[in-house]
Design a protein around this motif. Structure first.
Motif, mmCIF file in Angstrom:
data_model
loop_
_atom_site.group_PDB
_atom_site.id
_atom_site.type_symbol
_atom_site.label_atom_id
_atom_site.label_comp_id
_atom_site.label_asym_id
_atom_site.label_seq_id
_atom_site.Cartn_x
_atom_site.Cartn_y
_atom_site.Cartn_z
ATOM 1 N N MET A 155 0.831 -1.211 0.000
ATOM 2 C CA MET A 155 0.000 0.000 0.000
ATOM 3 C C MET A 155 0.864 1.259 0.000
ATOM 4 O O MET A 155 0.531 2.270 -0.637
ATOM 5 N N ASP A 156 1.991 1.213 0.696
ATOM 6 C CA ASP A 156 2.910 2.346 0.709
ATOM 7 C C ASP A 156 3.464 2.600 -0.691
ATOM 8 O O ASP A 156 3.566 3.753 -1.142
ATOM 9 N N ALA A 157 3.801 1.523 -1.391
ATOM 10 C CA ALA A 157 4.320 1.665 -2.759
ATOM 11 C C ALA A 157 3.254 2.249 -3.683
ATOM 12 O O ALA A 157 3.552 3.112 -4.533
ATOM 13 N N LEU A 158 2.011 1.813 -3.533
ATOM 14 C CA LEU A 158 0.931 2.353 -4.355
ATOM 15 C C LEU A 158 0.704 3.833 -4.045
ATOM 16 O O LEU A 158 0.525 4.655 -4.969
ATOM 17 N N ALA A 159 0.730 4.190 -2.773
ATOM 18 C CA ALA A 159 0.561 5.594 -2.394
ATOM 19 C C ALA A 159 1.697 6.443 -2.947
ATOM 20 O O ALA A 159 1.474 7.567 -3.426
ATOM 21 N N ARG A 160 2.901 5.928 -2.898
ATOM 22 C CA ARG A 160 4.050 6.654 -3.441
ATOM 23 C C ARG A 160 3.884 6.856 -4.948
ATOM 24 O O ARG A 160 4.147 7.936 -5.483
ATOM 25 N N GLU A 161 3.428 5.826 -5.633
ATOM 26 C CA GLU A 161 3.215 5.900 -7.074
ATOM 27 C C GLU A 161 2.152 6.930 -7.431
ATOM 28 O O GLU A 161 2.251 7.624 -8.447
ATOM 29 N N ARG A 162 1.135 7.066 -6.572
ATOM 30 C CA ARG A 162 0.028 7.988 -6.842
ATOM 31 C C ARG A 162 0.224 9.355 -6.186
ATOM 32 O O ARG A 162 -0.655 10.209 -6.258
ATOM 33 N N ASP A 163 1.364 9.563 -5.528
ATOM 34 C CA ASP A 163 1.672 10.830 -4.855
ATOM 35 C C ASP A 163 0.612 11.167 -3.807
ATOM 36 O O ASP A 163 0.087 12.270 -3.738
ATOM 37 N N VAL A 164 0.300 10.172 -2.974
ATOM 38 C CA VAL A 164 -0.708 10.285 -1.924
ATOM 39 C C VAL A 164 -0.079 9.858 -0.605
ATOM 40 O O VAL A 164 0.791 8.986 -0.583
#
Length: 334
Positions: A155-164
């Protein structure tokens, strides 16, 4: 830079988004945080449509602009680690979709909970380990961390990818519910895009001092819920971990919902604590110091009222909370 003062609209889910924003603007607030899944429905955010259509996202943002309001957060309070088939998988998917939507809407923060696994791979229910002085409880916690760490790395990687940024609500009955457990999370997960939603009501409940928690969590605080708790005389004999509740009322009209298909148990006559409207548990002077402590950490935070006091209806609760919060803001200069 300055704080943005608003409210979480879940308590106004019987109104349209436009009507909810009108209520918030009418009491002097300028930000709104909306729910997008988990335990609570998402009447103010048509997630499927917003994910599918840029036009829908433009029109959605225009609703906030027309009301002179900011969309300051998406909330997906759930248990994405739960072994229950009605919770874990669905809540995890809600979280993924909310992160995707926050990125598409350019909303900076997603408020979530860390979740609670079961005791072992065959567990049927989540289990909150409160005080593992018994050695076997530490073994359970190690299993729970083994579930949580890989999930939250993804989830952290996805948030980083989405700038969230994901902001954990430090809520009891979750693996991460205090500054020390969040520090354990930092050590094990090493996140780049996960911090804390500072909700003082859950800290008061556990007999923590939010001002000390602010100092300890410091730059990890990403978002704030303005919510109050009164610790009552019943705590003298019940303690704040009291389990002497009665079943959910049989009469649906007497039930208090806690999410989709979930209701609050019946409280004892002399409870140890209760969530109360902002200002009913701690006075304006306290909230002035609270805002001052936050400003010393980050002067550009979002502060959203969360109303859950059954003693007041939804509008009155928000009005009372806004009066307290905005008076504290004026005194603190934050």
């Amino acid at each position: 830079m300055a704080f943005t003062y608003g409210a979480y609209t879940a308590c106004l889910q019987d109104r349209t988004l436009e009507e909810a924003l009108e209520v918030l603007a009418g009491v002097g607030l300028r930000g709104a945080e909306v729910n997008t899944g988990g335990f609570i429905p998402s009447p103010h955010a048509p997630v499927d449509l917003l994910l599918a259509s840029e036009r829908a996202r433009r029109e959605y943002r225009a609703v906030f602009a027309a009301a002179d309001m900011q969309l300051t957060g998406l909330t997906v309070s759930g248990n994405p680690l739960s072994p229950l088939p009605t919770e874990g998988i669905g809540h995890a998917e809600d979280l993924r979709r909310t992160i995707e939507l926050a990125g598409a809407l350019e909303v900076p923060e997603v408020v979530a909970m860390s979740g609670t696994p079961g005791t072992d791979p065959g567990a049927g229910y989540p289990a909150w380990i409160v005080n593992p002085w018994n050695g076997i409880d530490l073994e359970i916690l190690e299993y729970q961390w083994s579930v949580a760490v890989p999930f939250w790395k993804r989830m952290d990687a996805l948030a980083r990818e989405r700038d969230v940024k994901i902001a954990f609500e430090l809520h009891p009955r979750n693996l991460v519910f205090s500054p020390p457990t969040f520090e354990q999370f930092l050590e094990r997960v090493e996140p780049t895009n996960i911090g804390v939603n500072l909700d003082p009501s859950h800290l008061f409940w556990q007999q923590m001092e939010p001002l000390e928690c602010i100092e300890r969590l410091a730059e990890h605080i990403l978002h704030v819920h303005a919510k109050d708790t009164a610790v009552l005389p019943g705590a003298g004999t019940r303690g704040v971990l009291d389990t002497a509740f009665d079943p959910v009322p049989e009469d649906p009209a007497e039930r208090t919902p806690t999410g989709i298909g979930h209701w609050c148990s019946s409280w004892p006559a002399d409870p140890a604590w209760r969530f109360v409207a902002l200002g009913e548990g701690h006075d304006v002077d306290y909230w002035t110091r609270f805002l001052g402590a936050l400003a010393a950490v980050d002067p550009d935070l979002t502060i959203n009222i969360e109303h859950e006091d059954a003693a007041f209806d939804r509008i009155e609760g928000i009005e009372r909370g806004a009066r307290t919060l905005l008076e504290a803001a004026a005194r603190s200069g934050a």
